[in-house]
Write a protein that holds these residues in place. Structure first.
Motif, mmCIF file in Angstrom:
data_model
loop_
_atom_site.group_PDB
_atom_site.id
_atom_site.type_symbol
_atom_site.label_atom_id
_atom_site.label_comp_id
_atom_site.label_asym_id
_atom_site.label_seq_id
_atom_site.Cartn_x
_atom_site.Cartn_y
_atom_site.Cartn_z
ATOM 1 N N ARG A 212 -19.222 66.785 -56.611
ATOM 2 C CA ARG A 212 -18.058 66.784 -55.719
ATOM 3 C C ARG A 212 -18.090 65.524 -54.859
ATOM 4 O O ARG A 212 -19.106 65.229 -54.217
ATOM 5 N N VAL A 213 -16.981 64.791 -54.852
ATOM 6 C CA VAL A 213 -16.893 63.523 -54.139
ATOM 7 C C VAL A 213 -15.748 63.594 -53.132
ATOM 8 O O VAL A 213 -14.610 63.901 -53.502
ATOM 9 N N ALA A 214 -16.043 63.323 -51.876
ATOM 10 C CA ALA A 214 -15.015 63.317 -50.829
ATOM 11 C C ALA A 214 -14.703 61.878 -50.446
ATOM 12 O O ALA A 214 -15.611 61.112 -50.102
ATOM 13 N N PHE A 215 -13.428 61.515 -50.501
ATOM 14 C CA PHE A 215 -13.001 60.202 -50.039
ATOM 15 C C PHE A 215 -12.650 60.299 -48.565
ATOM 16 O O PHE A 215 -11.726 61.020 -48.181
ATOM 17 N N LEU A 216 -13.391 59.569 -47.734
ATOM 18 C CA LEU A 216 -13.119 59.545 -46.301
ATOM 19 C C LEU A 216 -12.536 58.194 -45.927
ATOM 20 O O LEU A 216 -13.144 57.147 -46.179
ATOM 21 N N TYR A 217 -11.352 58.215 -45.330
ATOM 22 C CA TYR A 217 -10.722 56.991 -44.843
ATOM 23 C C TYR A 217 -11.083 56.866 -43.367
ATOM 24 O O TYR A 217 -10.670 57.682 -42.546
ATOM 25 N N LEU A 218 -11.853 55.833 -43.046
ATOM 26 C CA LEU A 218 -12.400 55.671 -41.702
ATOM 27 C C LEU A 218 -11.960 54.355 -41.099
ATOM 28 O O LEU A 218 -12.097 53.299 -41.718
ATOM 29 N N ARG A 219 -11.446 54.400 -39.891
ATOM 30 C CA ARG A 219 -11.170 53.204 -39.116
ATOM 31 C C ARG A 219 -11.603 53.505 -37.693
ATOM 32 O O ARG A 219 -10.816 53.920 -36.843
ATOM 33 N N GLY A 220 -12.910 53.336 -37.462
ATOM 34 C CA GLY A 220 -13.481 53.725 -36.182
ATOM 35 C C GLY A 220 -12.837 53.030 -35.005
ATOM 36 O O GLY A 220 -12.631 53.635 -33.949
ATOM 37 N N THR A 221 -12.488 51.748 -35.158
ATOM 38 C CA THR A 221 -11.899 51.002 -34.054
ATOM 39 C C THR A 221 -10.489 51.473 -33.728
ATOM 40 O O THR A 221 -9.981 51.218 -32.640
ATOM 41 N N ALA A 222 -9.839 52.158 -34.674
ATOM 42 C CA ALA A 222 -8.494 52.687 -34.437
ATOM 43 C C ALA A 222 -8.497 54.202 -34.310
ATOM 44 O O ALA A 222 -7.440 54.822 -34.222
ATOM 45 N N SER A 223 -9.693 54.807 -34.285
ATOM 46 C CA SER A 223 -9.854 56.270 -34.185
ATOM 47 C C SER A 223 -9.084 56.997 -35.284
ATOM 48 O O SER A 223 -8.417 58.003 -35.038
ATOM 49 N N VAL A 224 -9.182 56.466 -36.514
ATOM 50 C CA VAL A 224 -8.557 57.101 -37.672
ATOM 51 C C VAL A 224 -9.676 57.649 -38.558
ATOM 52 O O VAL A 224 -10.515 56.892 -39.049
ATOM 53 N N TYR A 225 -9.679 58.966 -38.755
ATOM 54 C CA TYR A 225 -10.694 59.627 -39.566
ATOM 55 C C TYR A 225 -9.983 60.647 -40.454
ATOM 56 O O TYR A 225 -9.552 61.699 -39.984
ATOM 57 N N LEU A 226 -9.880 60.346 -41.740
ATOM 58 C CA LEU A 226 -9.109 61.184 -42.652
ATOM 59 C C LEU A 226 -9.932 61.522 -43.891
ATOM 60 O O LEU A 226 -10.786 60.747 -44.314
ATOM 61 N N ILE A 227 -9.641 62.667 -44.485
ATOM 62 C CA ILE A 227 -10.225 63.042 -45.760
ATOM 63 C C ILE A 227 -9.117 63.087 -46.804
ATOM 64 O O ILE A 227 -8.024 63.597 -46.552
ATOM 65 N N GLY A 228 -9.394 62.512 -47.962
ATOM 66 C CA GLY A 228 -8.397 62.450 -49.016
ATOM 67 C C GLY A 228 -8.256 63.771 -49.758
ATOM 68 O O GLY A 228 -9.224 64.519 -49.922
ATOM 69 N N GLY A 229 -7.036 64.033 -50.203
ATOM 70 C CA GLY A 229 -6.751 65.212 -51.010
ATOM 71 C C GLY A 229 -5.910 64.809 -52.208
ATOM 72 O O GLY A 229 -5.984 63.680 -52.687
ATOM 73 N N ARG A 230 -5.083 65.728 -52.670
ATOM 74 C CA ARG A 230 -4.256 65.446 -53.838
ATOM 75 C C ARG A 230 -3.273 64.309 -53.537
ATOM 76 O O ARG A 230 -2.558 64.334 -52.557
ATOM 77 N N GLY A 231 -3.275 63.291 -54.399
ATOM 78 C CA GLY A 231 -2.360 62.177 -54.237
ATOM 79 C C GLY A 231 -2.870 61.046 -53.366
ATOM 80 O O GLY A 231 -2.136 60.102 -53.090
ATOM 81 N N SER A 232 -4.127 61.104 -52.954
ATOM 82 C CA SER A 232 -4.667 60.028 -52.113
ATOM 83 C C SER A 232 -4.861 58.737 -52.898
ATOM 84 O O SER A 232 -4.949 57.659 -52.329
ATOM 85 N N GLY A 233 -4.921 58.842 -54.204
ATOM 86 C CA GLY A 233 -5.253 57.704 -55.047
ATOM 87 C C GLY A 233 -6.702 57.786 -55.476
ATOM 88 O O GLY A 233 -7.035 57.573 -56.646
ATOM 89 N N ALA A 234 -7.573 58.122 -54.542
ATOM 90 C CA ALA A 234 -8.989 58.246 -54.876
ATOM 91 C C ALA A 234 -9.233 59.419 -55.818
ATOM 92 O O ALA A 234 -10.186 59.393 -56.606
ATOM 93 N N ASP A 235 -8.385 60.444 -55.777
ATOM 94 C CA ASP A 235 -8.590 61.607 -56.644
ATOM 95 C C ASP A 235 -8.540 61.215 -58.113
ATOM 96 O O ASP A 235 -9.322 61.710 -58.935
ATOM 97 N N SER A 236 -7.652 60.305 -58.470
ATOM 98 C CA SER A 236 -7.557 59.828 -59.847
ATOM 99 C C SER A 236 -8.817 59.067 -60.256
ATOM 100 O O SER A 236 -9.344 59.252 -61.363
ATOM 101 N N LEU A 237 -9.322 58.232 -59.379
ATOM 102 C CA LEU A 237 -10.522 57.455 -59.675
ATOM 103 C C LEU A 237 -11.751 58.344 -59.792
ATOM 104 O O LEU A 237 -12.592 58.161 -60.677
ATOM 105 N N ILE A 238 -11.862 59.294 -58.878
ATOM 106 C CA ILE A 238 -13.022 60.197 -58.869
ATOM 107 C C ILE A 238 -13.094 60.980 -60.176
ATOM 108 O O ILE A 238 -14.160 61.111 -60.783
ATOM 109 N N ALA A 239 -11.962 61.491 -60.633
ATOM 110 C CA ALA A 239 -11.932 62.258 -61.881
ATOM 111 C C ALA A 239 -12.344 61.386 -63.059
ATOM 112 O O ALA A 239 -13.137 61.806 -63.924
ATOM 113 N N ALA A 240 -11.846 60.146 -63.108
ATOM 114 C CA ALA A 240 -12.157 59.251 -64.218
ATOM 115 C C ALA A 240 -13.614 58.817 -64.202
ATOM 116 O O ALA A 240 -14.191 58.501 -65.248
#
Length: 336
Positions: A212-240
């Motif tokens: 199981r691979v979680a894509f975390l989008y992090l921008r500490g200086t902008a206080s942006v902390y997100l986890i990717g789900g369906r349609g993030s783009g990373a989901d396609s790469l992770i599966a492949a």
């Protein structure tokens, strides 16, 4: 947030956060910069153009993704407004005609070009000052008034759909090549890219257990902390690459969701995937462990982190095979 409009807002927010981070650090990491401990770093700092320089057949009339018909009469002075589009243009062999770059064009061949845009913050004045003969944008490029200003100046501007999966790679190459009058080169590049991606996918072992691979989008200086789900783009790469997207598997139906400790614990990733600059923005792997929930995941406990260059991870272009190989390697290492 499952709507197309919501997706565009998230894309804009992510692009702006990237601009804030890179503006603060002066750009992407330089070639040879050591990766933080516990991560794998990208060496994809160069594009590999096709041999020879294609001879454009112009004028070329194409359909822009915003519904407009655009005629390109010259590609002597090209300005791609995203790093992904720049990558395609350079790889087609037209890099010598590119006169400016977006901040997300991080590969070495583009490094000396003047910076006229910062992700989602396009400077119409900066673009027009360089007298482009054609401008390439994506559906998420903005602000809208800057795009309108460039068009009002009479510059042919072609909008392409944003790429969010492996299936978008070929059509993206074709669309750029058609707009620039080099369809033949586009066909060669599409074939080469598909072959390279297929070769990497053949290397991925067909294991019964897919980490199981979680894509975390992090921008500490902008206080942006997100986890990717369906349609993030990373989901396609992770599966492949031989993994299971932890966000999707845990029930996240949105492309990106703010990180909470509960969401990460439920996702239970064996591997955490991040962008290189995102990892740096939180202080490396040690700082990542302080993000709520990370230390309680199998990936956090085992320090299984894969960091891939911002300028390649979600480009879905000619260097996607490099991304897949790095990610597949990281996933295999976690399974040992």
């Amino acid at each position: 947030m499952g709507s197309r409009a919501t997706g565009r807002r998230w894309a804009a927010a992510l692009a702006l956060a990237l601009a804030v981070l890179l503006a603060g650090c002066g750009g992407s990491a330089s070639p040879g910069t050591p990766a933080p401990a516990g991560s794998t770093a990208s060496a994809a700092d160069l594009v590999q153009p096709l041999s020879g320089t294609p001879a454009p057949r112009l004028p070329a009339t194409v359909r822009s993704s915003d519904g407009r018909t655009v005629t390109v009469r010259s590609d002597d002075r090209i300005i791609p407004l995203t790093g992904g589009l720049s990558e395609v243009v350079f790889t087609l062999g037209l890099g010598s005609r590119v006169v400016a770059r977006d901040i997300s064009a991080t590969f070495a061949q583009a490094a000396k070009l003047p910076l006229v845009t910062r992700a989602h913050d396009v400077s119409a004045e900066g673009v027009l000052s360089l007298r482009p003969t054609v401008v390439l944008a994506e559906s998420t490029t903005g602000p809208a008034d800057a795009i309108a200003q460039i068009r009002a100046a009479g510059v042919p501007l072609v909008v392409l759909p944003a790429a969010t999966s492996l299936s978008d790679v070929g059509p993206r190459i074709d669309a750029v090549a058609a707009a620039l009058g080099v369809a033949s080169a586009g066909k060669k590049l599409r074939t080469r890219t598909a072959q390279r991606i297929a070769a990497v996918r053949r290397e991925v072992p067909a294991e019964a257990r897919r980490p199981r691979v979680a894509f975390l989008y992090l921008r500490g200086t902008a206080s942006v902390y997100l986890i990717g789900g369906r349609g993030s783009g990373a989901d396609s790469l992770i599966a492949a690459a031989g993994g299971t997207d932890a966000g999707v598997a845990s029930g996240l139906t949105k492309d990106f969701t703010p990180i909470t400790a509960e969401a990460l614990v439920k996702a239970a990733p064996d591997v955490i995937l991040v962008m290189t600059e995102g990892l740096r923005s939180v202080g490396g792997v040690a700082g990542l462990e302080k993000v709520p929930g990370v230390a309680q995941t199998p990936a956090g406990l085992d320090r299984q982190v894969v960091a891939i260059d911002d300028g390649t991870l979600l480009n879905f272009g000619p260097r996607t095979d490099v991304v897949l190989r790095e990610l597949a390697h990281g996933i295999r290492e976690s399974a040992k």
